[in-house]
Design an enzyme around this catalytic site. Structure first.
Site, short mmCIF file in Angstrom:
data_model
loop_
_atom_site.label_atom_id
_atom_site.label_comp_id
_atom_site.label_asym_id
_atom_site.label_seq_id
_atom_site.Cartn_x
_atom_site.Cartn_y
_atom_site.Cartn_z
N ASP A 1 -7.31 14.16 8.72
CA ASP A 1 -7.04 12.81 9.18
C ASP A 1 -8.10 12.37 10.17
O ASP A 1 -8.36 13.05 11.16
CB ASP A 1 -5.66 12.73 9.83
CG ASP A 1 -5.38 11.35 10.40
OD1 ASP A 1 -5.71 10.35 9.72
OD2 ASP A 1 -4.86 11.26 11.52
N HIS B 1 -8.21 9.33 11.88
CA HIS B 1 -7.83 8.35 12.90
C HIS B 1 -7.97 8.99 14.28
O HIS B 1 -7.22 9.90 14.63
CB HIS B 1 -6.39 7.88 12.70
CG HIS B 1 -6.18 7.09 11.44
ND1 HIS B 1 -5.85 7.68 10.25
CD2 HIS B 1 -6.25 5.76 11.20
CE1 HIS B 1 -5.72 6.74 9.32
NE2 HIS B 1 -5.97 5.58 9.86
N TYR C 1 0.86 -1.19 0.00
CA TYR C 1 0.00 0.00 0.00
C TYR C 1 0.89 1.23 0.00
O TYR C 1 1.71 1.41 0.90
CB TYR C 1 -0.86 -0.06 1.26
CG TYR C 1 -1.76 1.11 1.54
CD1 TYR C 1 -2.77 1.46 0.65
CD2 TYR C 1 -1.65 1.82 2.73
CE1 TYR C 1 -3.63 2.51 0.94
CE2 TYR C 1 -2.50 2.86 3.02
CZ TYR C 1 -3.48 3.20 2.12
OH TYR C 1 -4.34 4.24 2.42
N TYR D 1 -9.26 -3.71 9.32
CA TYR D 1 -7.93 -3.16 9.66
C TYR D 1 -8.04 -1.91 10.53
O TYR D 1 -7.39 -1.81 11.58
CB TYR D 1 -7.14 -2.83 8.39
CG TYR D 1 -5.76 -2.29 8.69
CD1 TYR D 1 -4.72 -3.16 9.00
CD2 TYR D 1 -5.51 -0.92 8.71
CE1 TYR D 1 -3.46 -2.68 9.31
CE2 TYR D 1 -4.26 -0.43 9.04
CZ TYR D 1 -3.23 -1.31 9.33
OH TYR D 1 -1.99 -0.84 9.65
N HIS D 2 -8.85 -0.96 10.11
CA HIS D 2 -8.94 0.28 10.88
C HIS D 2 -9.70 0.08 12.19
O HIS D 2 -9.50 0.84 13.14
CB HIS D 2 -9.59 1.37 10.03
CG HIS D 2 -8.75 1.75 8.85
ND1 HIS D 2 -9.02 1.31 7.58
CD2 HIS D 2 -7.61 2.49 8.76
CE1 HIS D 2 -8.10 1.79 6.76
NE2 HIS D 2 -7.24 2.48 7.44
N LYS E 1 -8.34 17.30 16.80
CA LYS E 1 -7.72 16.68 15.64
C LYS E 1 -7.97 17.62 14.46
O LYS E 1 -9.08 17.70 13.95
CB LYS E 1 -8.35 15.30 15.38
CG LYS E 1 -7.56 14.41 14.45
CD LYS E 1 -6.31 13.89 15.14
CE LYS E 1 -5.47 13.04 14.21
NZ LYS E 1 -6.04 11.71 13.98
#
Length: 717
Positions: free
Chosen positions: A597, A599, A79, A233-234, A593
């Protein structure tokens, strides 16, 4: 099956070796709540439904293909994407020449969120965590010289999936490749965005409509293409353990199947092209068992839809080693971690794999670190002989026990989600997100206590450690270059044709037209990502999530450990109580944040744990600009702002936040930063007014202590 006749003899021998202690004292409770013994025998797996199948045979516990890697090894699918399309294209071509077998494209955060590079909200995000794509011309450059009729291409895209997939299809057609020749996977997994990564654009209902439109378009026109990669995954990176990752990922998949059937599609026309994406961490055997359990559960879950094609019930998956497990401290240890995680994924039977680079806890991967990551897979394939046998761990008493445990515990969660009304309803209730955040907070507490060991971080830490590797930094000139390209495209296109295509997208959003079909036409007319996204936003609106976090998980993990650990929390609360007595209110922090992004594991863990330590905590909405974060800090009358950074925008966003606070007469509000920030950037941030910086691996008690030091020095005379 009876217990091994020598078992009692073994217990006696073990007890003697342990000087009178029973081997039962060696049991361990995993983060998933699974009781693990130090020995397993045939009796432990007697009568389990998960035991007994062969590779390639239902329920596919031992793998979807009969010979697995003995017939063909997994695909090495790294990736990658950064800076401009030209830079990423050169990187891809170097990797393909060095043995990589497929492409997996990372897009920058502006692209994920449907913004063009000239949008002021994304000034700090262009090219920083993926490649910037604004138009079909960028897409054509990205794949220049790469035969799209032969190369499998995976694209991690969810929010702006319509314009990006439309541009890829259009770029392929303009290079002479027909839609039916295209091979690869689009992630197109919007549900997990509301759980973890947060790169959504539209509300859930229209987003699910987009998923269905893509599945319908591809089933008709792109028979070799995988229309969705259902991603755990996340979910894992946000803090979920293996059971939670399994349950929530499969629940998302079931929801997509129901949406496709509700739109009129037959199960066997799309289900064989579904694929999955799991994250692999450092719990080696647990994650091997997780992949086996996921295949079993997916096969069982799909039977409710009465598929006729066996492939409709077959779970195929890509895997990626953990990024969260990588450490800034003693970073060459990350090569070892990635190797072990890669072994876990392959022993679990993945179909393709990405291995992370050792420097990703600090910066974007360099060519050097990416080569090591890629060669990790090549060495496993070529040198270890683990590819010679299909499912070499099948029949292991321990692996079979863990597989069955994950099946049972994940099924309980799946049943709970069904009672709520499915995954969309569960997401609306907040249940999955809160479970993930609680798991993350508990994990952080175990690390901070030292009960979960991370070598180089909370044990065997080096003294006077210095980073001695190159840092890849994406220059601000990338944004300037992208903006110039947008200007050029808009000045040379047929504006009337472009606007007609955009209006057609809006009308399709209002009605029943296939959005991807109209996006392909708009891409050919040189409409940009932002314009196509905006054309749908006129109808769908832009989604804004409510922000909340768990409470008590961090402190309870300390309390449940031992008296000494509980004292740590009590002593810190005395400091915050003293601050209250001396100043009239508790120390108050805004955790924010900024940039695009999504996350949010870091800010959620910080927010919940700081609250447990006695702070008053405010959390900003996601995707703040520095100006918006400054206004919220002033309105909430906070003492300090904690800015979380992951995607390399810190040198733009943090200084701008500090300047915005000063400009609004609130220069006394301090700013601290945390996350993936290269140590070489620390002096820059300090020189621009940042009060403290907390890199990956910093214990919460350490960062909270430093924040209290700053506040006590400023407010308690």
């Amino acid at each position: 099956m009876a217990q091994n006749p020598n078992y009692n003899e073994w217990v006696e021998m073990a007890t003697k070796q342990m000087k009178g202690k029973s081997p039962d004292t060696l049991t361990w409770k995993s983060p998933e709540g699974i009781d693990v013994k130090c020995l397993y025998t045939a009796a432990d797996i007697e009568g389990m439904d998960t035991v007994g199948s062969l590779p390639g045979m239902a329920p596919y516990t031992r793998g979807p293909m009969a010979t697995m890697y003995a017939g063909r090894p997994w695909t090495i699918r790294q990736y990658a994407g950064f800076s401009t399309a030209k830079e990423s294209n050169a990187f891809y071509r170097r990797n393909l020449a060095a043995g990589q077998k497929g492409l997996s494209v990372a897009f920058d955060l502006a692209t994920h969120r449907g913004y063009d590079s000239d949008n002021p909200r994304v000034a700090g995000d262009i090219g920083k965590a993926g490649v910037a794509i604004d138009s079909i011309e960028d897409m054509k450059i990205l794949f220049d010289g790469i035969p799209l009729d032969k190369m499998s291409v995976s694209m991690t895209m969810n929010g702006a999936v319509i314009p990006i997939l439309g541009m890829w299809i259009a770029a392929a057609e303009e290079s002479g490749v027909k839609q039916e020749q295209l091979n690869g996977t689009i992630q197109n997994d919007i549900l997990k965005e509301y759980l973890t990564r947060n790169t959504y654009i539209y509300p859930p209902a229209p987003s699910m409509r987009i998923v269905s439109d893509i599945m319908a378009f591809a089933s008709k026109n792109m028979p070799r293409y995988n229309t969705i990669s259902i991603s755990g995954y996340h979910i894992m990176e946000a803090g979920a353990d293996s059971v939670l990752q399994t349950a929530f990922t499969l629940a998302d998949g079931i929801e997509y199947v129901r949406a496709a059937i509700a739109s009129g599609m037959d199960i066997d026309t799309f289900a064989p092209r579904l694929s999955f994406f799991f994250g692999i961490g450092m719990n080696f055997f647990m994650d091997i068992a997780m992949l086996r359990a996921a295949r079993f559960l997916w096969h069982r879950s799909m039977q409710q839809f009465n598929p006729k094609n066996p492939k409709s019930s077959m779970l195929r998956t890509h895997c990626q080693t953990s990024g969260w497990s990588l450490t800034e401290q003693d970073p060459y240890n990350n090569i070892i971690r990635t190797t072990l995680e890669a072994m876990s994924a392959t022993l679990g039977g993945t179909q393709s794999l990405h291995t992370n680079s050792y420097d990703e806890a600090v910066c974007l991967p360099t060519d050097f670190s990416a080569r090591i990551a890629r060669n990790t897979q090549i060495i496993i394939q070529e040198e270890t002989h683990t590819c010679k046998v299909a499912d070499p761990l099948g029949g292991s008493y321990y692996i079979e026990y863990l597989t069955n445990q994950i099946v049972e515990k994940a099924q309980e969660i799946l049943d709970e989600i069904e009672e709520i009304g499915g995954m969309s309803k569960a997401i609306e209730s907040g249940m999955p997100k809160m479970r993930i955040e609680e798991s993350a907070a508990r994990r952080q507490a175990r690390i901070d206590q030292g009960s979960d060991v991370i070598v180089g971080v909370n044990k065997y830490r080096l003294e006077n450690e210095k980073l001695d590797f190159d840092i890849l930094e994406v220059p601000d000139s990338v944004r300037i270059e992208q903006i110039e390209r947008i200007k050029e495209i808009k000045s040379t296109r047929n504006e009337a044709e472009t606007q007609a295509c955009l209006e057609a997208i809006t009308k399709a959003a209002e009605g029943n037209g296939n959005l991807l079909e109209f996006a392909v036409a708009a891409a050919k007319a040189r409409a940009t990502v932002g314009e196509i996204s905006d054309a749908m936003e006129k109808v769908f609106g832009r989604y804004v999530a409510t922000t909340q976090c768990v409470s008590g998980a961090y402190s309870s993990e300390y309390s449940e450990a031992d008296a000494e650990s509980a004292t740590v929390i009590e002593d810190f609360r005395k400091r915050t109580e003293n601050f209250l007595e001396k100043t009239g209110r508790r120390p108050r922090i805004l955790v924010t944040k900024m940039g695009q992004d999504g996350h949010d594991r870091g800010i959620k863990v910080v927010a919940s744990s700081f609250a447990d330590l006695g702070f008053d905590v405010d959390i900003s909405p996601m995707f703040q600009t520095p100006d918006e974060a400054a206004k919220m800090a002033i309105e909430n009358d906070v003492h300090i702002v904690g800015a979380s950074s992951l995607a390399a925008g810190h040198k733009t966003l943090v200084p701008e936040l500090i300047e915005k606070l000063k400009a609004q007469g609130a220069g006394e509000i301090g700013v601290v930063a945390g996350g993936v920030i290269p140590p070489s950037d620390y002096d820059f941030l300090y020189d621009n007014g940042c009060k403290a910086i907390f890199g990956p691996g910093t214990p919460i008690t350490t960062s909270a202590g430093k924040v209290m030091d700053l506040l006590e020095a400023q407010y308690i005379k």
